[in-house]
Structure formats: structure tokens, C-alpha cells
Design an enzyme around this catalytic site. Sequence first.
Site, PDB file in Angstrom:
ATOM      1  CD  GLU A 278      -1.678  -2.449   1.317  1.00  0.00           C
ATOM      2  OE1 GLU A 278      -0.538  -2.685   1.782  1.00  0.00           O
ATOM      3  OE2 GLU A 278      -2.490  -3.343   1.026  1.00  0.00           O
TER       4      GLU A 278
ATOM      5  CG  HIS B 251     -11.345  -7.805   5.954  1.00  0.00           C
ATOM      6  ND1 HIS B 251     -10.394  -8.390   6.736  1.00  0.00           N
ATOM      7  CD2 HIS B 251     -11.006  -8.090   4.674  1.00  0.00           C
ATOM      8  CE1 HIS B 251      -9.523  -9.027   5.966  1.00  0.00           C
ATOM      9  NE2 HIS B 251      -9.866  -8.863   4.714  1.00  0.00           N
TER      10      HIS B 251
END
Lengths: 324, 365
Positions: free
Chosen positions: A60, A129
Site C-alpha cells: 500500500e 475488514h
Amino acid sequence: MTTLTLAKAINEGLRAAMEQDPKVLIMGEDVGKLGGVFRVTDGLQKDFGESRVIDTPLAESGIIGTAIGLALRGYRPVCEIQFDGFVFPAADQIITQLAKMPLRSLGKLRLPVVVRIPCGGGIGAVEHHSESPEAYFTHTAGLRVVACSNPVDAFHMIQQAIRCEDPVVFFEPKRRYWEKADLDRDATPVPFDRGRVVREGRDVTLLAYGPMVKTCLEAAAAAADDGRSVEVVDLRSLSPLDMEAIVRSVRKTGRCVVAHEAPVFSGLGAEIAARTTEACFYHLEAPVLRVGGFSTPYPPSRLEEHYLPDLDRVLDAVDRTFAF
Amino acid sequence: MTFDASQGAEAPPELVQLLTPEGERVEHPHYDIDLTPEEVRDLYRDLVLVRRVDKEAVALQRQGELGIWASLLGQEAAQIGSGRALTDADMAFPTYREHGVAWCRGVDPVNLLGLFRGVNHGGWDPAEHNFHLYTIVIGSQTLHAVGYAMGVQRDGADAATIVYFGDGATSQGDVNEAFIWASVFNAPVVFFCQNNQWAISEPLEKQSRIPLYRRASGFGFPGVRVDGNDVFACLAVTRQALKNAREGQGPTLIEAYTYRMGAHTTSDDPTRYRVASELEAWKLKDPIERVKAYLFRNQLADQDFFDAVDAEAADLGRDVRKRCLEMPDPEPLDMFDHVYVEPHVLVAEERDEYAAYLAGFEGAE
Ligand SMILES: Cc1ncc(C[n+]2csc(CCOP(=O)(O)OP(=O)(O)O)c2C)c(N)n1
Ligand SMILES: [Mg+2]
């Protein structure tokens, strides 16, 4: 007029932006051939090619760091972070570089980078998540932060985000990806930094954004059955806040509840409550109340219905504003 | 050379292999292994049992009993081989797919299901098993493992640390930092990379232009590629690397060259991004079949043995299913537990408030 899901609306918005501007790029993990784990970028690599829709290595910090470089070279990267909990490896690039570089250049550099983040809970997922990290980013000067709540806004807001000359963190309510609405492409969109009254009411204002807008609309409908008139404002822009829209509503109703999935403590609701109190002090019948997640990490999914503010908890907060 | 995952069926020459897909023992100049027939049968049993647990978990997910499951199908040899190389004193740091290693560490398979069923974030005591909690954030655990190994080093303990991660993970900054730390501090750690050729939908060439094991040399420690579907080779190579670590020779990167036979997780649809022929090629290299062939070929086991293992697997599957369904849901107020070790007024206050709120519903319905 077409009917489409929120995921598809973003997809169509991305497609429109890519057609209009050859500098728009999409980059992220699994965004190409797979079309993203939520299929938001479905079909785009097929139609625009691998040099514009880029399956990146799994990193990322690399995604955002190279997006900054591409932006310095005149591109407009739209980065996908696969899930909210995975934005943190990129936090350094977002907070230290993306947010601050334009100012350091005295305005000579522009970084029109969009960071798309599916956010929030309610899909029965494992840890990392289901998080709502918006406050980390609203706390960072130099970033614009927005959250869409419905397909129509999503279609327009993603295009506005891409056109915006500032970096934008774009939150997508993942449990609403499959909600549908009719889209009129030619209708004039609400300006990017404006909130919107999504249900008019007289007695109390509910302020929400992203996934909580639907919950608040349901709460408002339930409250109407009990004879209470609830106004719901979809904030849409989280930084900057549309204080005008907030103040107009709260001065009218005299009561205000802010709802978000993120923990209440040090959440965006704290900022909103403080500002609303300052601006509406003499109009308020009760303190601004907040309802949201707890000061615990997001729980295992079998407990998420307790963690996420639902219709009952929103109504409970509404009731409490009437108890003052 | 550009590395092409689609050619995975062609074993690259540098691959350490001790047992061919046909079940033939082969020699390797640097690695050997001497296993008693009983040890080979035990490895076979491990392989079959973990595949059975995995199969049951997939079925449980399909039936809505688990939220998601990350299958180890195809990676049994990499996990059992490396897992059985560990001594009790060694420490292991897994990703979310190391169900086979968990088995070797004595973790009850049902305890693995808690995370995936959504009743907890990890249901075992890491210290009891010397098996850390699963880590979902890609690559983070590699740094934890190196730090742990640095502790072992300072304690002068006769132990090594092993850390598992995937091919995709090798792109993460954390993993590269872990390589640097391990190298600079000569940490007693083994980096065990299961190159299953895919990171969700991204094939290996999206992460690397060179074979992954060769990354190690740039960081200053040895790297070795092992046939990840060969349980003998995985055991031999990992044993050696752990021994080197314990003896003060520092880290090793092991690339276990294998294949993710199933979907990334039960939420994934691999037909969107990979061709069936690739799967077919890898089926011929199945990690269990070759051990079975070896046992047969050398008359180290008879049909009764194989039948008994199958029966044991069936029992295990049933038992895992039964105890999964019996797993109690957590209580709402449990979420306020363990956030802090010391008393915390805010958490306590929120807990009390929520308890009072819930009490308000009692008798209301
Ligand atoms: C920091 C981070 N980014 C993204 C993800 C989402 N994600 C989960 S698994 C995965 C692919 C991992 O591939 P690899 O390292 O090869 O391991 P494998 O799943 O193949 O065992 C991704 C991108 C994540 N868990 N963590
Ligand atoms: Mg992989």
C-alpha cells in the site's frame, strides 16, 4: 434513467472520468483482471488497457507513493485500498507526503490523487475488514475527505473527486455496495463539498454519512410512526464539513444526534458536536449527542450487530435528546 | 530471466527435491533426509488429516457456519514439512493460511475456526503452542518474528523462529525491512515463503522479476528454493535452516515452490483470472499422492494403513464439524474485555452503559 448498484455507480463514474481525461489512471491490488474484490473496477482494464488500470505489487505504501510520483508527472491516479484496515501501511505516504507536498511547494505542485477506501462493517468479515478510519484523515490538513452513501451520489462524487485538484480520500460504504437506485446522468450534481438534507423534519436532526445514512433514514421512518419528525442530513463531505447545512437544520430542529460507525471517542462526531454547539448554542434544546462504535477494536463478526449503531441505538439517542 | 508462473509445471533446475511427483526418492547434493518407515507414515497421516480438516472448513463455510475460509489445498507438504522440522522450543509466526503448521504445533483445529466463524480473533494461546496468532495484514508478522528471534538470541536460548508469508507479501515494505533486520542482527530466523504462484488474482510476475529465493542474496543471507509439494524436501531444507539459525549462522529464506489449488478464500472466484490447465498441471504434482506412491512402491505401508488413515480423517472431519457447530457465540459484553490490561475508565463506562441499554430490552419483546 438507469438503475444501478452503488458499486456499479462508482464503476460508471470511473469509466466516465477515464473517457474524459486520458490522464486518469486506476491502480491497486486486484483492480485489473479481477476488477477488484468488490468488482468496482470490473471491466475497466479490459476497456482501457493495462497501462491505465494497473494491478500493482502488494504494497500500500508503494501504491500511494508511486501515485504521488505519477501525479507529479501530470497523471490523476485513483488508488484503491482493498479494505479499510489495510490503509495503514500507506499512512506515511498519505499523511506525511500526499497531504503536505502541495503546501510545501507554495502551491506550485498539485497532487490530484484519489484514495478510494471501502469502509465500515456489517458484512460478517474477519478483523481489519470492517473499520471506519475516517477521523485519522479528517485530522490531517491537506486532505479532502468524502463519503458517499448512495449510488447517485457515488456516481457524481467519484468524478468530482477525480477532477478535484487536491488529494481526496474517498470512502465507500461496503455494506451498501449492492444497494440500488435510479441514476439520471444529466441531473446537476450536488457540489462536492456540500451536505444534503435527505429527509426533511422538524423535531430533531440526524447527521450521518456513508453507511449510516440508510440506518438513519430507517430510524427517521420509524420515529415518524411515533409522531416524531426527524430530519436527516447526509454530510457527504467530512473535511471540510458543510457547516452551513448543519447549522441550518439544527437551528430549525433544536436537537441534534451525530451517528457514525467509528468509535465515538475522538471520532468525527466530536468535531461536529463541538462546532454545532458553538454555532447553535442558543437554538439547542439539548446537548448534541453522538452514537457510534465503542472504544474497542472492531469485534468478531458475531458481535458486530452490537458494535454497529443500528436503528434502535439511533432512536435511543433521539429519545435521550428529548429527555433534556 | 522473467519468471513466468504459467510455466510452473516445469520445475526450475535450482529446486531442491527429494521425492518426485511419481514417488521416487532422488538425491540432492546439499540436502538429504533419513526417515524411518514410521516417520514417513506419520507424515502421510499429517498430510491427509490436514487436508481433511481444510475440506471440512470449506464445507462449513459453504453452509454458512464460517464467514470465510482460506484453504491450504495444495500447500500441505510445505506446511507439514516445515512444521515437523520445528522443535518444541522453536517459535512460529503464521499468516492466515497455516492450518497445517498449526496442526504440527498441536493447535486444536476447531480453535482455528473461531476467527473464521467470527466468534473471536484467534482462539489459542500462542505461548502454549509456540505458534503465534494468525496475521491477516500482509507481511506484518515477519518483523515480529525477527524481533522475537532477536530476543531468543539475547536469551542465549537453543531455539529458532520461523515466519510464514506468501509470494505477494514479498512486496511489502515490512517484509523487506524484516530481511534487513534479520541480516544486520544475524537473527536466528527462517523466512518461509510459500510461493503458491498467486496473490488473490495477481500472478507472481506482478511481484517479482526474479525467483523469490534469490532476493535473499541481496540482503546478505542464503536463499533456497524447495519443491513445496515435496514433504521430504521441505522437512530437510527447513531442518537445516533452523539448525543454522540455532547455531548462530543467521537467517535463511526458503521459497517453497507450490500452488494454491483452491480459491484465494471462499469469497474468491479464480475462474475470473486463471486458466484451468494450470490447475491440471499442478494436480499431477499433488503433495499427498507422491508420498502414498512412495509408501506403496517401497512396501512401507499396506492397504490397511491407508484405510485406517482415511477412517481417522473421516472421524476428524466429523468431530471438527460437530465441535464447530457447538462453538458458543460470544456474549455482547465480551467485546469490552481485554482491550487493556490495566483498568480503563472509558471502556468500563461504555461497557456499563451498553449493559444498561441491553437490559432495557429485556422483557420488552
Ligand atoms: C496489508 C494488506 N493489504 C491487502 C490485504 C488483502 N489481501 C489479503 S490476502 C492478499 C494476497 C496475499 O497473497 P500472498 O502473500 O501470496 O499469500 P496467499 O494468500 O497466496 O497465501 C491480499 C492482497 C491484506 N490482507 N493486507
Ligand atoms: Mg500467494
